[in-house]
Design a protein around this motif. Structure first.
Motif, PDB file in Angstrom:
ATOM      1  N   ASN A  24       0.822  -1.200   0.000  1.00 21.35           N
ATOM      2  CA  ASN A  24       0.000   0.000   0.000  1.00 21.35           C
ATOM      3  C   ASN A  24       0.860   1.255   0.000  1.00 21.35           C
ATOM      4  OD1 ASN A  24      -2.435  -1.411   0.070  1.00 21.35           O
ATOM      5  ND2 ASN A  24      -2.359  -1.576   2.286  1.00 21.35           N
ATOM      6  N   TYR A  25       0.391   2.268  -0.683  1.00 19.73           N
ATOM      7  CA  TYR A  25       0.995   3.606  -0.725  1.00 19.73           C
ATOM      8  C   TYR A  25       2.315   3.666  -1.479  1.00 19.73           C
ATOM      9  CZ  TYR A  25      -2.431   3.824   3.006  1.00 19.73           C
ATOM     10  OH  TYR A  25      -3.579   3.693   3.728  1.00 19.73           O
ATOM     11  N   GLU A  26       2.641   2.657  -2.261  1.00 20.46           N
ATOM     12  CA  GLU A  26       3.873   2.692  -3.038  1.00 20.46           C
ATOM     13  C   GLU A  26       3.694   3.538  -4.287  1.00 20.46           C
ATOM     14  OE1 GLU A  26       1.732  -0.048  -5.705  1.00 20.46           O
ATOM     15  OE2 GLU A  26       1.572   0.578  -3.654  1.00 20.46           O
ATOM     16  N   THR A  27       4.794   4.014  -4.844  1.00 22.11           N
ATOM     17  CA  THR A  27       4.798   4.692  -6.136  1.00 22.11           C
ATOM     18  C   THR A  27       5.174   3.688  -7.219  1.00 22.11           C
ATOM     19  OG1 THR A  27       5.482   6.745  -5.072  1.00 22.11           O
ATOM     20  CG2 THR A  27       5.771   6.617  -7.442  1.00 22.11           C
ATOM     21  N   GLY A  28       6.049   2.745  -6.868  1.00 20.45           N
ATOM     22  CA  GLY A  28       6.505   1.759  -7.837  1.00 20.45           C
ATOM     23  C   GLY A  28       7.371   0.705  -7.179  1.00 20.45           C
ATOM     24  N   TYR A  29       8.058  -0.053  -8.033  1.00 20.67           N
ATOM     25  CA  TYR A  29       8.857  -1.182  -7.571  1.00 20.67           C
ATOM     26  C   TYR A  29      10.196  -1.222  -8.287  1.00 20.67           C
ATOM     27  CZ  TYR A  29       4.559  -2.876  -5.476  1.00 20.67           C
ATOM     28  OH  TYR A  29       3.423  -2.995  -4.713  1.00 20.67           O
ATOM     29  N   GLN A  30      11.118  -1.947  -7.682  1.00 16.17           N
ATOM     30  CA  GLN A  30      12.436  -2.163  -8.262  1.00 16.17           C
ATOM     31  C   GLN A  30      12.763  -3.650  -8.108  1.00 16.17           C
ATOM     32  OE1 GLN A  30      15.998  -0.300  -6.395  1.00 16.17           O
ATOM     33  NE2 GLN A  30      16.105   0.794  -8.340  1.00 16.17           N
ATOM     34  N   VAL A  72       8.564   4.953  -2.773  1.00 16.89           N
ATOM     35  CA  VAL A  72       7.667   6.100  -2.875  1.00 16.89           C
ATOM     36  C   VAL A  72       8.503   7.269  -3.360  1.00 16.89           C
ATOM     37  CG1 VAL A  72       6.040   5.341  -1.105  1.00 16.89           C
ATOM     38  CG2 VAL A  72       7.954   6.780  -0.463  1.00 16.89           C
ATOM     39  N   THR A  73       7.863   8.178  -4.059  1.00 13.64           N
ATOM     40  CA  THR A  73       8.546   9.384  -4.521  1.00 13.64           C
ATOM     41  C   THR A  73       8.062  10.550  -3.683  1.00 13.64           C
ATOM     42  OG1 THR A  73       8.674   8.478  -6.751  1.00 13.64           O
ATOM     43  CG2 THR A  73       9.034  10.849  -6.509  1.00 13.64           C
ATOM     44  N   VAL A  74       9.000  11.234  -3.044  1.00 15.63           N
ATOM     45  CA  VAL A  74       8.693  12.388  -2.211  1.00 15.63           C
ATOM     46  C   VAL A  74       9.524  13.566  -2.715  1.00 15.63           C
ATOM     47  CG1 VAL A  74       8.733  13.329   0.132  1.00 15.63           C
ATOM     48  CG2 VAL A  74       8.240  10.902  -0.215  1.00 15.63           C
ATOM     49  N   ASN A  75       8.848  14.604  -3.148  1.00 19.29           N
ATOM     50  CA  ASN A  75       9.528  15.795  -3.683  1.00 19.29           C
ATOM     51  C   ASN A  75      10.550  15.433  -4.758  1.00 19.29           C
ATOM     52  OD1 ASN A  75       8.085  17.505  -1.945  1.00 19.29           O
ATOM     53  ND2 ASN A  75       9.581  17.161  -0.312  1.00 19.29           N
ATOM     54  N   GLY A  76      10.186  14.483  -5.635  1.00 15.12           N
ATOM     55  CA  GLY A  76      11.048  14.095  -6.737  1.00 15.12           C
ATOM     56  C   GLY A  76      12.147  13.102  -6.384  1.00 15.12           C
ATOM     57  N   THR A  77      12.231  12.689  -5.126  1.00 17.87           N
ATOM     58  CA  THR A  77      13.255  11.748  -4.687  1.00 17.87           C
ATOM     59  C   THR A  77      12.628  10.397  -4.365  1.00 17.87           C
ATOM     60  OG1 THR A  77      14.573  13.547  -3.743  1.00 17.87           O
ATOM     61  CG2 THR A  77      15.065  11.314  -2.972  1.00 17.87           C
ATOM     62  N   LYS A  78      13.223   9.319  -4.875  1.00 16.87           N
ATOM     63  CA  LYS A  78      12.728   7.975  -4.587  1.00 16.87           C
ATOM     64  C   LYS A  78      13.276   7.506  -3.246  1.00 16.87           C
ATOM     65  CE  LYS A  78      12.179   6.646  -9.362  1.00 16.87           C
ATOM     66  NZ  LYS A  78      12.771   5.978 -10.510  1.00 16.87           N
TER      67      LYS A  78
END
Length: 103
Positions: A24-30, A72-78
């Motif tokens: 939950n709440y992720e932006t993406g995966y690696q 998650v991406t916060v202010n353009g930072t992963k």
């Protein structure tokens, strides 16, 4: 960020499908794939809310170790979570198929 769980890796010919339970709440995966159990070699980073699998090319006759983490991406930072447990996959060389005719 919660660690990715339920990671599985299944081979199909020259492809490997890596799947996991959604975080939950992720932006993406690696996804990391290495030929060493302790290695980290990032092969895919992708945005994907509610994405739970990815199909990757693989070389036949190799042993690979896969692991996944979310970000998650916060202010353009992963910002990355911890990697999942490791899943081992052995991609076998193609086996030849022989047919015989019996008289």
């Amino acid at each position: 960020l919660v660690q990715v769980n339920g990671v599985k890796a299944a081979k199909s010919g020259s492809k490997v499908k890596v799947s996991w339970k959604n975080v939950n709440y992720e932006t993406g995966y690696q996804i990391s794939r290495s030929t060493k159990k302790t290695g980290t070699n990032i092969v895919s980073t992708f945005a994907g809310v509610n994405t739970t699998n990815k199909v990757l090319n693989a070389t036949k006759g190799k042993t690979y170790f896969y692991k996944v983490r979310s970000y998650v991406t916060v202010n353009g930072t992963k910002i990355y979570g911890d990697f999942s447990s490791i899943q081992k996959v052995i991609t076998m060389d193609d086996l030849f198929e022989a047919t015989s005719e019996w008289n």
